[in-house]
Design an enzyme around this catalytic site. Sequence first.
Site, PDB file in Angstrom:
ATOM      1  N   HIS A   1       7.745  -3.021  -6.857  1.00  0.00           N
ATOM      2  CA  HIS A   1       7.065  -3.159  -5.566  1.00  0.00           C
ATOM      3  C   HIS A   1       6.316  -4.492  -5.491  1.00  0.00           C
ATOM      4  O   HIS A   1       6.469  -5.255  -4.523  1.00  0.00           O
ATOM      5  CB  HIS A   1       6.102  -1.992  -5.377  1.00  0.00           C
ATOM      6  CG  HIS A   1       5.352  -2.012  -4.087  1.00  0.00           C
ATOM      7  ND1 HIS A   1       5.745  -1.290  -2.978  1.00  0.00           N
ATOM      8  CD2 HIS A   1       4.215  -2.675  -3.714  1.00  0.00           C
ATOM      9  CE1 HIS A   1       4.897  -1.502  -1.992  1.00  0.00           C
ATOM     10  NE2 HIS A   1       3.957  -2.340  -2.417  1.00  0.00           N
ATOM     11  N   GLU A   2       5.507  -4.765  -6.511  1.00  0.00           N
ATOM     12  CA  GLU A   2       4.712  -5.994  -6.499  1.00  0.00           C
ATOM     13  C   GLU A   2       5.588  -7.235  -6.653  1.00  0.00           C
ATOM     14  O   GLU A   2       5.276  -8.288  -6.091  1.00  0.00           O
ATOM     15  CB  GLU A   2       3.652  -5.948  -7.600  1.00  0.00           C
ATOM     16  CG  GLU A   2       2.628  -4.835  -7.441  1.00  0.00           C
ATOM     17  CD  GLU A   2       1.833  -4.938  -6.146  1.00  0.00           C
ATOM     18  OE1 GLU A   2       1.715  -6.063  -5.600  1.00  0.00           O
ATOM     19  OE2 GLU A   2       1.349  -3.902  -5.664  1.00  0.00           O
TER      20      GLU A   2
ATOM     21  N   HIS B   1       6.686  -8.293  -3.270  1.00  0.00           N
ATOM     22  CA  HIS B   1       5.666  -9.109  -2.605  1.00  0.00           C
ATOM     23  C   HIS B   1       5.674 -10.534  -3.155  1.00  0.00           C
ATOM     24  O   HIS B   1       5.644 -11.511  -2.390  1.00  0.00           O
ATOM     25  CB  HIS B   1       4.278  -8.506  -2.837  1.00  0.00           C
ATOM     26  CG  HIS B   1       4.028  -7.216  -2.114  1.00  0.00           C
ATOM     27  ND1 HIS B   1       4.384  -7.013  -0.796  1.00  0.00           N
ATOM     28  CD2 HIS B   1       3.426  -6.061  -2.521  1.00  0.00           C
ATOM     29  CE1 HIS B   1       4.019  -5.793  -0.423  1.00  0.00           C
ATOM     30  NE2 HIS B   1       3.447  -5.193  -1.451  1.00  0.00           N
TER      31      HIS B   1
END
Length: 450
Positions: A31-32, A35
Amino acid sequence: MDFISLLPDFGNLLYTFAAFVVALLIIVTVHEFGHYIIGRATGIRAEVFSIGFGPRLISRVDLHGTRWQIAAIPLGGYVKFLGDANAASAGADTEALEQMSDADRRHTMHGAPVWARAATVAAGPVFNFILSIFIFGGVFLWSGTATDVPTVGAVVELPGGAGEIRAGDRIVSVAGLATPDYPAIDAAVAAVPADPMLTYEVERDGEVVTARGPTLFPARLDGIGAGSAAGDAGLKPGDVVLSASGTPLVRFSDLQAAVLAVEGAPLDLAIWRPGMASDESLSVTLTPRRTDLPLREGGFETRWLIGATGSLFFTPETRSTGLWEAIEGGADTTWFIARSSLSGMWNMLIGSISSCNLRGPLGIAETSGQAASAGLSSFIWFVAVLSTAVGLLNLFPIPVLDGGHLVFHAWEAITGKPPAERVLNVLMTLGLIIVVGLMIFGLNNDIFCP
């Protein structure tokens, strides 16, 4: 107190916690990274990429000036972009931004164009969905796809043996019913007599021969759901249910009928397990659970279940799954999970299904431990399911979540200016209250729901 007697439970607790942490770190890291990598691609610089929170244990700075680190508390992670006030990216470091040139400010999350910020925010959930599709697709690539013509790949272990059926046999008919394809096999499961052994016509070495073999869909447990009544009772894949409350069982549908008949009362099962003699068995007592099942066509069906699946008496011969076919299968599975999750939330809100379907951190941790105990493939599948859920949850239009930030960016794109700081602070506080409230509600379900 006898502390020695607590060691087995303590070991199980550690195993559950470790499985939960591993699953969480995989999902959060992906997920990170979404980003981070999209932020970098759109010109936004990351100062820190952290796996875990708290004190830094290991770190290094790459050529782009980003510090990659592992922190002491392994319950998540974060990306701190240039110009962020803190690790949570909650607001801008206004003092630092004011001292930057316009060129440098462009490389911050708060000074980048709205499209770049929106793409960076959306990338986290999108990468969670990509992870799910990748895992599901990988499973389909690994396991292969059943050939169109029903052909025996291998015969499963049963107490009465496989009769005269062999690997490589093509099932031409069963009990006089033609079986040219798997839909015909599915139809024959309910139509053939409830006998332990049936008469088959099989194509073998270029000719059709008659052979005796097991009932098509025996009362054998092919899969055990994590956190299910069957799993909690110690049942394992490959177990064959010989009887339920003293009534002999032949087909898996007989077991389903026995589970439905007791309506949640304890059920005594006699189990044969591979490795036992044909006349041996072990006794297991379990209590079926009322479960809301998502349907492929939408909606839910509420039934009494023990959390086990069945299968044909043979594993089908498979062919290699094409790459695009696997990707389509992975995407379809991810979409089904996301759609079922949304439908479940809606049905809980309107009271159609129990709110106990919403699990909290304890329930998720317990399920992760059970999935890991069931084997690597089960754990990997669980990670994919959880990754879909995390991606979907983060897209909810709640301030403090990615979906809430996307709403703010959409507002800015339409009006030409971001929401007023006072309004933003109020909404962020409200969003935090909602998220914490949901966590407390889920935790309450973990503790008090049956």
